[in-house]
Design a protein around this motif. Structure first.
Motif, PDB file in Angstrom:
ATOM      1  N   THR A 270       2.328  -0.052   8.802  1.00 52.74           N
ATOM      2  CA  THR A 270       3.566   0.680   9.089  1.00 52.74           C
ATOM      3  C   THR A 270       3.352   1.659  10.242  1.00 52.74           C
ATOM      4  O   THR A 270       4.252   1.909  11.033  1.00 52.74           O
ATOM      5  CB  THR A 270       4.023   1.504   7.870  1.00 52.74           C
ATOM      6  OG1 THR A 270       2.906   2.266   7.399  1.00 52.74           O
ATOM      7  CG2 THR A 270       4.562   0.629   6.758  1.00 52.74           C
ATOM      8  N   GLU A 271       2.134   2.235  10.285  1.00 49.11           N
ATOM      9  CA  GLU A 271       1.803   3.187  11.343  1.00 49.11           C
ATOM     10  C   GLU A 271       0.416   2.848  11.875  1.00 49.11           C
ATOM     11  O   GLU A 271      -0.474   2.452  11.108  1.00 49.11           O
ATOM     12  CB  GLU A 271       1.818   4.618  10.816  1.00 49.11           C
ATOM     13  CG  GLU A 271       3.202   5.084  10.412  1.00 49.11           C
ATOM     14  CD  GLU A 271       3.149   6.518   9.895  1.00 49.11           C
ATOM     15  OE1 GLU A 271       3.481   7.429  10.666  1.00 49.11           O
ATOM     16  OE2 GLU A 271       2.735   6.708   8.740  1.00 49.11           O
TER      17      GLU A 271
ATOM     18  N   VAL B 139       0.852  -1.183   0.000  1.00 43.17           N
ATOM     19  CA  VAL B 139       0.000   0.000   0.000  1.00 43.17           C
ATOM     20  C   VAL B 139       0.894   1.241   0.000  1.00 43.17           C
ATOM     21  O   VAL B 139       1.732   1.392   0.891  1.00 43.17           O
ATOM     22  CB  VAL B 139      -0.898   0.029   1.260  1.00 43.17           C
ATOM     23  CG1 VAL B 139      -1.758   1.288   1.272  1.00 43.17           C
ATOM     24  CG2 VAL B 139      -1.759  -1.226   1.339  1.00 43.17           C
TER      25      VAL B 139
ATOM     26  N   VAL C  47       1.188   5.626  -1.454  1.00 40.97           N
ATOM     27  CA  VAL C  47       0.725   6.788  -2.225  1.00 40.97           C
ATOM     28  C   VAL C  47       1.948   7.678  -2.466  1.00 40.97           C
ATOM     29  O   VAL C  47       2.753   7.897  -1.544  1.00 40.97           O
ATOM     30  CB  VAL C  47      -0.382   7.553  -1.461  1.00 40.97           C
ATOM     31  CG1 VAL C  47      -0.756   8.841  -2.181  1.00 40.97           C
ATOM     32  CG2 VAL C  47      -1.612   6.669  -1.282  1.00 40.97           C
TER      33      VAL C  47
ATOM     34  N   LEU D  19      -5.629   6.996  -0.443  1.00 46.74           N
ATOM     35  CA  LEU D  19      -5.750   5.736   0.290  1.00 46.74           C
ATOM     36  C   LEU D  19      -7.216   5.394   0.542  1.00 46.74           C
ATOM     37  O   LEU D  19      -7.629   4.224   0.444  1.00 46.74           O
ATOM     38  CB  LEU D  19      -4.989   5.803   1.625  1.00 46.74           C
ATOM     39  CG  LEU D  19      -5.110   4.541   2.471  1.00 46.74           C
ATOM     40  CD1 LEU D  19      -4.444   3.348   1.792  1.00 46.74           C
ATOM     41  CD2 LEU D  19      -4.518   4.751   3.858  1.00 46.74           C
ATOM     42  N   THR D  20      -7.993   6.404   0.870  1.00 51.47           N
ATOM     43  CA  THR D  20      -9.417   6.165   1.138  1.00 51.47           C
ATOM     44  C   THR D  20     -10.090   5.529  -0.084  1.00 51.47           C
ATOM     45  O   THR D  20     -10.835   4.547   0.039  1.00 51.47           O
ATOM     46  CB  THR D  20     -10.103   7.495   1.501  1.00 51.47           C
ATOM     47  OG1 THR D  20      -9.370   8.087   2.584  1.00 51.47           O
ATOM     48  CG2 THR D  20     -11.545   7.287   1.915  1.00 51.47           C
TER      49      THR D  20
ATOM     50  N   GLY E 282      -7.070  11.828   0.014  1.00 50.36           N
ATOM     51  CA  GLY E 282      -8.096  10.798  -0.160  1.00 50.36           C
ATOM     52  C   GLY E 282      -7.720   9.639  -1.063  1.00 50.36           C
ATOM     53  O   GLY E 282      -8.570   8.821  -1.401  1.00 50.36           O
TER      54      GLY E 282
ATOM     55  N   ARG F 201      -2.572  12.669   1.539  1.00 51.97           N
ATOM     56  CA  ARG F 201      -3.558  13.447   2.314  1.00 51.97           C
ATOM     57  C   ARG F 201      -4.580  14.162   1.447  1.00 51.97           C
ATOM     58  O   ARG F 201      -4.948  15.299   1.680  1.00 51.97           O
ATOM     59  CB  ARG F 201      -2.874  14.469   3.248  1.00 51.97           C
ATOM     60  CG  ARG F 201      -1.823  13.885   4.167  1.00 51.97           C
ATOM     61  CD  ARG F 201      -2.337  12.770   5.064  1.00 51.97           C
ATOM     62  NE  ARG F 201      -1.247  12.277   5.904  1.00 51.97           N
ATOM     63  CZ  ARG F 201      -0.452  11.252   5.558  1.00 51.97           C
ATOM     64  NH1 ARG F 201      -0.650  10.592   4.422  1.00 51.97           N
ATOM     65  NH2 ARG F 201       0.513  10.870   6.363  1.00 51.97           N
TER      66      ARG F 201
ATOM     67  N   ARG G  26      -9.840   3.754  10.525  1.00 51.08           N
ATOM     68  CA  ARG G  26     -10.995   4.415   9.906  1.00 51.08           C
ATOM     69  C   ARG G  26     -11.633   3.569   8.809  1.00 51.08           C
ATOM     70  O   ARG G  26     -12.754   3.845   8.389  1.00 51.08           O
ATOM     71  CB  ARG G  26     -10.586   5.788   9.357  1.00 51.08           C
ATOM     72  CG  ARG G  26      -9.711   5.724   8.141  1.00 51.08           C
ATOM     73  CD  ARG G  26      -9.139   7.090   7.801  1.00 51.08           C
ATOM     74  NE  ARG G  26      -8.175   7.525   8.790  1.00 51.08           N
ATOM     75  CZ  ARG G  26      -8.164   8.740   9.336  1.00 51.08           C
ATOM     76  NH1 ARG G  26      -9.055   9.636   8.986  1.00 51.08           N
ATOM     77  NH2 ARG G  26      -7.260   9.057  10.224  1.00 51.08           N
TER      78      ARG G  26
HETATM   79  C1  LIG Z   1      -0.217   5.861   4.590  1.00 51.47           C
HETATM   80  C2  LIG Z   1      -0.586   6.397   3.207  1.00 51.47           C
HETATM   81  C3  LIG Z   1      -0.866   5.211   2.289  1.00 51.47           C
HETATM   82  C4  LIG Z   1      -1.811   7.282   3.363  1.00 51.47           C
HETATM   83  O1  LIG Z   1      -2.265   7.690   2.081  1.00 51.47           O
HETATM   84  P1  LIG Z   1      -3.134   9.043   1.860  1.00 51.47           P
HETATM   85  O2  LIG Z   1      -3.587   9.005   0.459  1.00 51.47           O
HETATM   86  O3  LIG Z   1      -2.375  10.193   2.338  1.00 51.47           O
HETATM   87  O4  LIG Z   1      -4.355   8.780   2.830  1.00 51.47           O
HETATM   88  P2  LIG Z   1      -5.765   9.569   2.775  1.00 51.47           P
HETATM   89  O5  LIG Z   1      -5.550  10.940   2.196  1.00 51.47           O
HETATM   90  O6  LIG Z   1      -6.789   8.725   2.106  1.00 51.47           O
HETATM   91  O7  LIG Z   1      -6.044   9.679   4.313  1.00 51.47           O
HETATM   92  C5  LIG Z   1      -7.277   9.430   4.902  1.00 51.47           C
HETATM   93  C6  LIG Z   1      -7.226   9.915   6.322  1.00 51.47           C
HETATM   94  O8  LIG Z   1      -6.218   9.189   7.034  1.00 51.47           O
HETATM   95  C7  LIG Z   1      -5.282  10.100   7.602  1.00 51.47           C
HETATM   96  N1  LIG Z   1      -3.951   9.489   7.489  1.00 51.47           N
HETATM   97  C8  LIG Z   1      -3.426   8.942   6.369  1.00 51.47           C
HETATM   98  N2  LIG Z   1      -2.182   8.497   6.619  1.00 51.47           N
HETATM   99  C9  LIG Z   1      -1.933   8.776   7.916  1.00 51.47           C
HETATM  100  C10 LIG Z   1      -0.807   8.571   8.735  1.00 51.47           C
HETATM  101  N3  LIG Z   1       0.311   7.989   8.266  1.00 51.47           N
HETATM  102  N4  LIG Z   1      -0.880   8.966  10.030  1.00 51.47           N
HETATM  103  C11 LIG Z   1      -2.012   9.561  10.498  1.00 51.47           C
HETATM  104  N5  LIG Z   1      -3.106   9.796   9.729  1.00 51.47           N
HETATM  105  C12 LIG Z   1      -3.062   9.399   8.469  1.00 51.47           C
HETATM  106  C13 LIG Z   1      -5.401  11.350   6.779  1.00 51.47           C
HETATM  107  O9  LIG Z   1      -4.960  12.471   7.486  1.00 51.47           O
HETATM  108  C14 LIG Z   1      -6.859  11.390   6.472  1.00 51.47           C
HETATM  109  O10 LIG Z   1      -7.545  11.864   7.617  1.00 51.47           O
HETATM  110  P3  LIG Z   1      -8.753  12.924   7.486  1.00 51.47           P
HETATM  111  O11 LIG Z   1      -9.789  12.229   6.634  1.00 51.47           O
HETATM  112  O12 LIG Z   1      -9.187  13.116   8.896  1.00 51.47           O
HETATM  113  O13 LIG Z   1      -8.186  14.122   6.833  1.00 51.47           O
HETATM  114  C15 LIG Z   1       0.564   7.252   2.596  1.00 51.47           C
HETATM  115  O14 LIG Z   1       0.865   8.287   3.495  1.00 51.47           O
HETATM  116  C16 LIG Z   1       1.829   6.452   2.334  1.00 51.47           C
HETATM  117  O15 LIG Z   1       2.022   5.951   1.238  1.00 51.47           O
HETATM  118  N6  LIG Z   1       2.734   6.344   3.350  1.00 51.47           N
HETATM  119  C17 LIG Z   1       4.008   5.676   3.206  1.00 51.47           C
HETATM  120  C18 LIG Z   1       3.878   4.188   2.922  1.00 51.47           C
HETATM  121  C19 LIG Z   1       3.084   3.461   3.974  1.00 51.47           C
HETATM  122  O16 LIG Z   1       3.242   3.655   5.162  1.00 51.47           O
HETATM  123  N7  LIG Z   1       2.205   2.581   3.492  1.00 51.47           N
HETATM  124  C20 LIG Z   1       1.369   1.757   4.345  1.00 51.47           C
HETATM  125  C21 LIG Z   1       1.882   0.392   4.289  1.00 51.47           C
HETATM  126  S1  LIG Z   1       1.077  -0.627   5.512  1.00 51.47           S
END
Ligand SMILES: CC(C)(COP(=O)(O)OP(=O)(O)OC[C@H]1O[C@@H](n2cnc3c(N)ncnc32)[C@H](O)[C@@H]1OP(=O)(O)O)[C@@H](O)C(=O)NCCC(=O)NCCS
Length: 412
Positions: free
Chosen positions: A124-125, A88, A90, A100-101, A98, A96, A131
């Motif tokens: 990862t976090e 997963v 982005v 991932l959503t 939407g 931030r 949600r």
């Molecule tokens: C984690 C990740 C996939 C999130 O993608 P994104 O497209 O930014 O997520 P979204 O915009 O759909 O976020 C939806 C909500 O989750 C929250 N959110 C997303 N990632 C978050 C994070 N790492 N920590 C806290 N909140 C997070 C957003 O703030 C948003 O909240 P809101 O609706 O209250 O504004 C992206 O940051 C990423 O690629 N990170 C690095 C790789 C990683 O960790 N991948 C996961 C592997 S398990």
């Protein structure tokens, strides 16, 4: 949060020829460089047809998530079709808003259409997935056992059987077969596919100069195995044997394998991450303080995709009936009042209908209790569940209770 605009973005299945770009996008999100050809050959195998989703715009792919099909064991022993969610990511300039959503919603739809009852992932976090209805369903501890002038086993600790080391060529086929027998013994256990082994253990063999693997044979045949590598970053005198995989069906087999690990000469300690919380290591040592727990962490996050099917497939312990209202903001069809009685569960009414529930939770809170990791009473006491009667909460504790804590033990 800005949201994705449906007319400028396309959320769709990733085509075969786009998979390597999706893998590199995921790698970059984890701050890794592009994959080389050798690694890609192994990594590609884990991609399963119709299970990789991408978000695209005019500039190409900028968000991706995939799952591969496995089965996860639930209390009572049923193995349920499960989407093992991974890869997963982005692109950093598109987070931030939407992406991932959109990926998660589409992935849940695809999983439901494929007949997956559950979805499971490692995060990862910890603030990312709640949600979307995921809850921590298994946990593990990191242990470090120092060698106290030898392995330091308590006299009287179980012993027996034979530990046999494997050659590098034997490892993938032999351990795949042993894991099928021993890796699914407790709730949370997950089946492993050949591509998983080719990537997981095959990748380790490719990257490391030394991989140790051994199988234990007890009275009933092969009943456990381990895989370990050596960390020499602390120098020659402080080398650590890192246990990467250890499954066993009996305490005797587990003890023999841990004893083997601790008897390897020229290491100062044995370390293992995400071991089951109820593994009785301290009880096996002459000096229990030789075993230090250095971390307790979430292991797998569970999303119940199909609540009626998941509750019907899990066995509950004998207890007086209890009514639980389940809410699901993402997949409303899961909402309803469920009656747990006589070891089983079924939906008996709609939310807000005539049935008055004893307890109430959302689908993430349900996932935290589903495999037996958390008791309904502790979830109610901390606000994850709502309880309308202490007596009913005690009945729910009895019904959800399991003999052993759930644990997966498979990294994906
Ligand atoms: C984690 C990740 C996939 C999130 O993608 P994104 O497209 O930014 O997520 P979204 O915009 O759909 O976020 C939806 C909500 O989750 C929250 N959110 C997303 N990632 C978050 C994070 N790492 N920590 C806290 N909140 C997070 C957003 O703030 C948003 O909240 P809101 O609706 O209250 O504004 C992206 O940051 C990423 O690629 N990170 C690095 C790789 C990683 O960790 N991948 C996961 C592997 S398990």
């Amino acid at each position: 949060m800005t949201t994705l605009h449906p007319t400028t973005h396309d959320v769709r299945l990733v085509r075969d020829e786009e998979l390597r770009a999706a893998y590199d996008l995921f790698g970059a999100a984890l701050l890794h460089g592009p994959v080389n050809d050798e690694r890609w050959e192994r990594a590609a195998g884990l991609y399963a047809p119709q299970r990789t989703i991408g978000v695209f715009d005019g500039s190409g792919l900028f968000g991706t998530a995939m799952s591969f099909p496995v089965e996860v064991v639930v209390p009572g022993g049923a193995a349920l079709p499960t989407a093992a969610v991974t890869r997963v990511g982005v692109r950093a300039d598109r987070t931030r808003r939407g992406v991932l959503t959109a990926l998660m919603r589409r992935q849940l739809d695809e999983a439901a259409a494929a007949g997956d009852v559950l979805a499971s992932l490692r995060a990862t976090e910890a603030r990312i997935y709640g949600r979307f209805g995921y809850g921590v369903a298994t946990r593990g501890r990191t242990v470090r056992i120092k060698r106290n002038g030898g392995s330091g086993w308590r006299s009287g600790a179980p012993a027996g059987g034979d530990v046999r080391m494997l050659t590098a060529d034997e490892m993938v086929p032999a351990l795949g077969a042993v894991h099928e027998r021993v890796g699914l013994a407790r709730p949370g256990g997950m089946t492993r596919t050949r591509p998983w082994w080719d990537l997981g253990l095959g990748g380790l063999l490719q990257e490391r100069t030394l991989v140790l693997a051994a199988v234990h044979t007890g009275a009933d045949g092969e009943d456990g195995y381990l895989v370990a590598t050596v960390d020499d970053s602390g120098g020659w005198h402080d080398r650590v044997l890192v246990l990467r995989d250890l499954h066993a069906t009996t305490v005797e087999a587990a003890t023999a394998l841990w004893r083997f690990a601790l008897d390897v000469d020229l290491v100062a300690a044995v370390e293992a991450r995400l071991r089951p919380l109820d593994e009785p290591l301290e009880l096996l040592l002459a000096d229990p303080r030789d075993c230090a727990t250095t971390a307790v962490e979430d292991e797998t996050w569970l999303r119940i995709v199909d609540v009626p099917a998941a509750l019907a497939a899990r066995r509950f312990a004998a207890a007086e009936p209890v009514l639980i209202a389940v809410h699901d903001a993402v997949r409303a069809a899961n909402g309803g009042v469920y009656r747990i009685a006589d070891g089983g569960a079924e939906r008996v009414g709609e939310l807000g209908g005539a049935q008055t529930p004893d307890l109430e939770c959302d689908v993430a809170g349900l996932a935290m209790a589903y495999l037996g990791d958390r008791a309904p009473s502790e979830l109610a006491a901390t606000g994850w569940w709502r309880a309308w009667s202490p007596a009913a909460t005690a009945r729910a504790d009895a019904a959800f209770g399991t003999d052993r804590l759930p644990w997966c033990g498979t990294n994906f």
